[in-house]
Write a protein that holds these residues in place. Structure first.
Motif, PDB file in Angstrom:
ATOM      1  N   ALA A 218       7.317  21.963  -9.374  1.00 35.39           N
ATOM      2  CA  ALA A 218       5.974  21.444  -9.618  1.00 35.39           C
ATOM      3  C   ALA A 218       5.331  22.127 -10.821  1.00 35.39           C
ATOM      4  CB  ALA A 218       5.108  21.643  -8.374  1.00 35.39           C
ATOM      5  N   ALA A 219       5.549  23.442 -10.962  1.00 36.11           N
ATOM      6  CA  ALA A 219       4.993  24.179 -12.099  1.00 36.11           C
ATOM      7  C   ALA A 219       5.659  23.746 -13.401  1.00 36.11           C
ATOM      8  CB  ALA A 219       5.162  25.681 -11.878  1.00 36.11           C
ATOM      9  N   VAL A 220       6.972  23.565 -13.361  1.00 33.39           N
ATOM     10  CA  VAL A 220       7.710  23.116 -14.536  1.00 33.39           C
ATOM     11  C   VAL A 220       7.249  21.720 -14.942  1.00 33.39           C
ATOM     12  CG1 VAL A 220       9.992  22.372 -15.349  1.00 33.39           C
ATOM     13  CG2 VAL A 220       9.733  24.572 -14.173  1.00 33.39           C
ATOM     14  N   ASP A 221       7.100  20.842 -13.972  1.00 34.35           N
ATOM     15  CA  ASP A 221       6.657  19.480 -14.270  1.00 34.35           C
ATOM     16  C   ASP A 221       5.264  19.481 -14.903  1.00 34.35           C
ATOM     17  OD1 ASP A 221       8.994  18.437 -13.311  1.00 34.35           O
ATOM     18  OD2 ASP A 221       8.166  17.750 -11.395  1.00 34.35           O
ATOM     19  N   GLN A 222       4.411  20.403 -14.459  1.00 30.97           N
ATOM     20  CA  GLN A 222       3.066  20.486 -15.018  1.00 30.97           C
ATOM     21  C   GLN A 222       3.119  20.886 -16.496  1.00 30.97           C
ATOM     22  OE1 GLN A 222       0.399  22.927 -12.715  1.00 30.97           O
ATOM     23  NE2 GLN A 222      -1.365  22.506 -14.015  1.00 30.97           N
ATOM     24  N   LEU A 223       3.988  21.858 -16.818  1.00 32.17           N
ATOM     25  CA  LEU A 223       4.118  22.256 -18.218  1.00 32.17           C
ATOM     26  C   LEU A 223       4.763  21.142 -19.043  1.00 32.17           C
ATOM     27  CD1 LEU A 223       3.642  24.456 -20.299  1.00 32.17           C
ATOM     28  CD2 LEU A 223       5.924  25.356 -19.775  1.00 32.17           C
ATOM     29  N   ALA A 224       5.744  20.460 -18.465  1.00 36.22           N
ATOM     30  CA  ALA A 224       6.376  19.345 -19.171  1.00 36.22           C
ATOM     31  C   ALA A 224       5.368  18.246 -19.468  1.00 36.22           C
ATOM     32  CB  ALA A 224       7.539  18.795 -18.343  1.00 36.22           C
ATOM     33  N   SER A 225       4.441  18.020 -18.555  1.00 33.77           N
ATOM     34  CA  SER A 225       3.399  17.013 -18.776  1.00 33.77           C
ATOM     35  C   SER A 225       2.498  17.419 -19.935  1.00 33.77           C
ATOM     36  CB  SER A 225       2.566  16.841 -17.498  1.00 33.77           C
ATOM     37  OG  SER A 225       1.511  15.922 -17.698  1.00 33.77           O
ATOM     38  N   GLU A 226       2.169  18.702 -20.014  1.00 33.73           N
ATOM     39  CA  GLU A 226       1.379  19.199 -21.151  1.00 33.73           C
ATOM     40  C   GLU A 226       2.139  18.980 -22.457  1.00 33.73           C
ATOM     41  OE1 GLU A 226      -1.639  20.513 -21.314  1.00 33.73           O
ATOM     42  OE2 GLU A 226      -2.120  20.576 -19.184  1.00 33.73           O
ATOM     43  N   ALA A 227       3.433  19.297 -22.439  1.00 34.23           N
ATOM     44  CA  ALA A 227       4.258  19.128 -23.639  1.00 34.23           C
ATOM     45  C   ALA A 227       4.319  17.662 -24.044  1.00 34.23           C
ATOM     46  CB  ALA A 227       5.669  19.665 -23.389  1.00 34.23           C
ATOM     47  N   GLN A 228       4.456  16.781 -23.062  1.00 36.63           N
ATOM     48  CA  GLN A 228       4.530  15.345 -23.356  1.00 36.63           C
ATOM     49  C   GLN A 228       3.248  14.842 -24.005  1.00 36.63           C
ATOM     50  OE1 GLN A 228       7.390  13.187 -22.672  1.00 36.63           O
ATOM     51  NE2 GLN A 228       6.144  12.151 -24.209  1.00 36.63           N
ATOM     52  N   THR A 229       2.122  15.345 -23.551  1.00 37.78           N
ATOM     53  CA  THR A 229       0.837  14.947 -24.127  1.00 37.78           C
ATOM     54  C   THR A 229       0.751  15.374 -25.589  1.00 37.78           C
ATOM     55  OG1 THR A 229      -0.293  15.067 -21.986  1.00 37.78           O
ATOM     56  CG2 THR A 229      -1.665  15.225 -23.963  1.00 37.78           C
ATOM     57  N   HIS A 230       1.148  16.616 -25.874  1.00 37.77           N
ATOM     58  CA  HIS A 230       1.110  17.099 -27.254  1.00 37.77           C
ATOM     59  C   HIS A 230       2.116  16.348 -28.136  1.00 37.77           C
ATOM     60  CE1 HIS A 230      -1.789  20.295 -26.770  1.00 37.77           C
ATOM     61  NE2 HIS A 230      -1.152  20.744 -25.714  1.00 37.77           N
ATOM     62  N   LEU A 261      14.959  14.010 -20.494  1.00 41.94           N
ATOM     63  CA  LEU A 261      15.931  14.525 -19.536  1.00 41.94           C
ATOM     64  C   LEU A 261      15.253  15.312 -18.423  1.00 41.94           C
ATOM     65  CD1 LEU A 261      18.756  15.742 -21.960  1.00 41.94           C
ATOM     66  CD2 LEU A 261      18.781  13.709 -20.489  1.00 41.94           C
ATOM     67  N   MET A 262      14.213  16.055 -18.766  1.00 43.57           N
ATOM     68  CA  MET A 262      13.498  16.844 -17.759  1.00 43.57           C
ATOM     69  C   MET A 262      12.796  15.970 -16.729  1.00 43.57           C
ATOM     70  SD  MET A 262      11.693  19.722 -20.136  1.00 43.57           S
ATOM     71  CE  MET A 262      12.674  20.716 -21.277  1.00 43.57           C
ATOM     72  N   ALA A 263      12.459  14.765 -17.117  1.00 44.03           N
ATOM     73  CA  ALA A 263      11.739  13.865 -16.218  1.00 44.03           C
ATOM     74  C   ALA A 263      12.630  13.287 -15.130  1.00 44.03           C
ATOM     75  CB  ALA A 263      11.091  12.734 -17.010  1.00 44.03           C
ATOM     76  N   ARG A 264      13.943  13.451 -15.269  1.00 44.00           N
ATOM     77  CA  ARG A 264      14.867  12.942 -14.267  1.00 44.00           C
ATOM     78  C   ARG A 264      14.730  13.727 -12.972  1.00 44.00           C
ATOM     79  NH1 ARG A 264      20.701  12.407 -17.084  1.00 44.00           N
ATOM     80  NH2 ARG A 264      21.199  12.699 -14.866  1.00 44.00           N
ATOM     81  N   ALA A 265      14.872  13.047 -11.857  1.00 46.96           N
ATOM     82  CA  ALA A 265      14.690  13.680 -10.563  1.00 46.96           C
ATOM     83  C   ALA A 265      15.709  14.780 -10.298  1.00 46.96           C
ATOM     84  CB  ALA A 265      14.761  12.628  -9.450  1.00 46.96           C
ATOM     85  N   ASP A 266      16.894  14.679 -10.905  1.00 46.97           N
ATOM     86  CA  ASP A 266      17.948  15.660 -10.640  1.00 46.97           C
ATOM     87  C   ASP A 266      17.992  16.785 -11.672  1.00 46.97           C
ATOM     88  OD1 ASP A 266      18.759  14.121 -12.761  1.00 46.97           O
ATOM     89  OD2 ASP A 266      20.848  13.912 -12.090  1.00 46.97           O
ATOM     90  N   SER A 267      17.000  16.856 -12.558  1.00 47.77           N
ATOM     91  CA  SER A 267      17.014  17.910 -13.574  1.00 47.77           C
ATOM     92  C   SER A 267      16.731  19.268 -12.940  1.00 47.77           C
ATOM     93  CB  SER A 267      15.985  17.617 -14.665  1.00 47.77           C
ATOM     94  OG  SER A 267      14.668  17.751 -14.175  1.00 47.77           O
ATOM     95  N   ASP A 268      17.386  20.284 -13.434  1.00 44.82           N
ATOM     96  CA  ASP A 268      17.231  21.641 -12.921  1.00 44.82           C
ATOM     97  C   ASP A 268      17.279  22.597 -14.109  1.00 44.82           C
ATOM     98  OD1 ASP A 268      17.407  24.177 -11.830  1.00 44.82           O
ATOM     99  OD2 ASP A 268      18.862  23.623 -10.286  1.00 44.82           O
ATOM    100  N   PRO A 269      16.143  23.204 -14.485  1.00 47.14           N
ATOM    101  CA  PRO A 269      16.141  24.088 -15.652  1.00 47.14           C
ATOM    102  C   PRO A 269      17.050  25.300 -15.505  1.00 47.14           C
ATOM    103  CG  PRO A 269      14.095  24.305 -14.399  1.00 47.14           C
ATOM    104  CD  PRO A 269      14.822  23.118 -13.845  1.00 47.14           C
ATOM    105  N   PHE A 270      17.406  25.645 -14.277  1.00 52.15           N
ATOM    106  CA  PHE A 270      18.312  26.773 -14.080  1.00 52.15           C
ATOM    107  C   PHE A 270      19.775  26.390 -14.281  1.00 52.15           C
ATOM    108  CE2 PHE A 270      14.583  28.043 -11.507  1.00 52.15           C
ATOM    109  CZ  PHE A 270      14.299  29.239 -12.133  1.00 52.15           C
ATOM    110  N   LEU A 271      20.041  25.091 -14.351  1.00 50.01           N
ATOM    111  CA  LEU A 271      21.405  24.610 -14.544  1.00 50.01           C
ATOM    112  C   LEU A 271      21.560  23.809 -15.830  1.00 50.01           C
ATOM    113  CD1 LEU A 271      22.193  23.352 -10.908  1.00 50.01           C
ATOM    114  CD2 LEU A 271      22.794  25.564 -11.937  1.00 50.01           C
TER     115      LEU A 271
END
Length: 295
Positions: A218-230, A261-271
């Motif tokens: 959820a925290a990662v998605d929040q930052l990704a949303s900020e990045a997408q806006t910019h 790619l991050m928006a995909r449901a199966d994305s995992d930043p640790f992998l």
């Protein structure tokens, strides 16, 4: 000397092998920016590579030391060099020599370069990035500054270009925080805003464990949303800047792909696996052919 004047010991010429050294350094440690320079004319490309090589040197200091003090000393060397008070070895350092050559030839302001060095002192310590505002300040002085300086090599500065550069740097920097989450966690470093983790019931210790949880996601998605806006803002603003400077912003094509790619449901930043060089080249080449980036 004012903060915006070029150092007085700038060499009139630098050896060609210094340019080659910078190119190799950027190619090895910052391939996305290296690939973007392939769409820029030769003289300007050399200047861009000197700026990006400087950034590569500064941003890797924390990886080359085990304690903050040696890192502080290395960063101070660059601060002194930019101030024109280097203590030996300046002209013998190919990155420094090339950067000084670029500062002189393209009348670049020194103050943003000095601030970039200063901001990377944060990397030397294990303090977590406290908030979104703090991260934005960090990225304004680093990633956004690089876009701005690179643009100055191509065209005269303008408010429109500065506006694009700021949003481009925020989009790229926030995306990199996510793609480098596993690497930073292994070093017990946290660039993902602690504010986001706390809002979603997580903690830096949970991140350092290196396993994706719903709270971290959820925290990662929040930052990704900020990045997408910019990113959306930067791409929209590209239409307002001269066509010849738009290739400087080609790294945004890679950012767009990473966020998709991050928006995909199966994305995992640790992998996550870094994109191959071939994929990066293909992404930037396709983007360069579009009207968006000046094609």
């Amino acid at each position: 000397m004012s903060a915006t004047e070029a150092p007085s010991d700038t060499p009139k010429e630098t050896p060609k092998d210094g340019a080659a050294f910078c190119a190799d350094l950027v190619k090895t440690h910052d391939f996305v920016r290296y690939a973007s320079t392939l769409f820029v004319p030769g003289p300007e490309r050399r200047a861009l590579l000197s700026i990006y090589a400087f950034n590569a040197e500064i941003s890797r200091v924390h990886e080359q030391v085990s304690q903050p003090l040696p890192g502080e000393i290395r960063l101070q060397w660059w601060t002194d060099m930019l101030a024109g008070s280097g203590h030996g070895g300046v002209e013998g350092n190919p990155v420094a020599a090339e950067l000084l050559h670029t500062i002189r030839n393209h009348r670049l302001p020194v103050s943003p370069l000095s601030r970039l060095v200063e901001e990377h002192q944060f990397d030397l310590y294990n303090d977590p990035m406290p908030s979104l505002a703090a991260l934005e300040g960090y990225l304004d002085a680093t990633a956004s500054a690089l876009f701005s300086l690179a643009a100055r090599v191509i065209v005269r500065p303008s408010e429109a270009i500065e506006h694009v550069a700021r949003h481009a740097g925020l989009a790229q920097g926030m995306t990199q925080v996510i793609t480098r989450l596993a690497r930073d966690a292994a070093r017990q470093q946290l660039f993902l805003p602690q504010q986001f983790l706390q809002q979603h019931g997580s903690s830096k210790e949970e991140v350092f464990a290196g396993k994706l949880t719903p709270n971290i996601r959820a925290a990662v998605d929040q930052l990704a949303s900020e990045a997408q806006t910019h990113l959306a803002t930067a791409l929209a603003l590209l239409a307002d800047v001269p066509r010849e400077v738009r290739p400087v912003f080609l790294p945004l094509a890679h950012v767009r792909r990473e966020l998709k790619l991050m928006a995909r449901a199966d994305s995992d930043p640790f992998l996550a696996r870094p994109a191959s060089r071939l994929r990066i080249l293909w992404t930037l080449w396709r983007a360069a052919r579009t009207r968006e980036f000046g094609g």
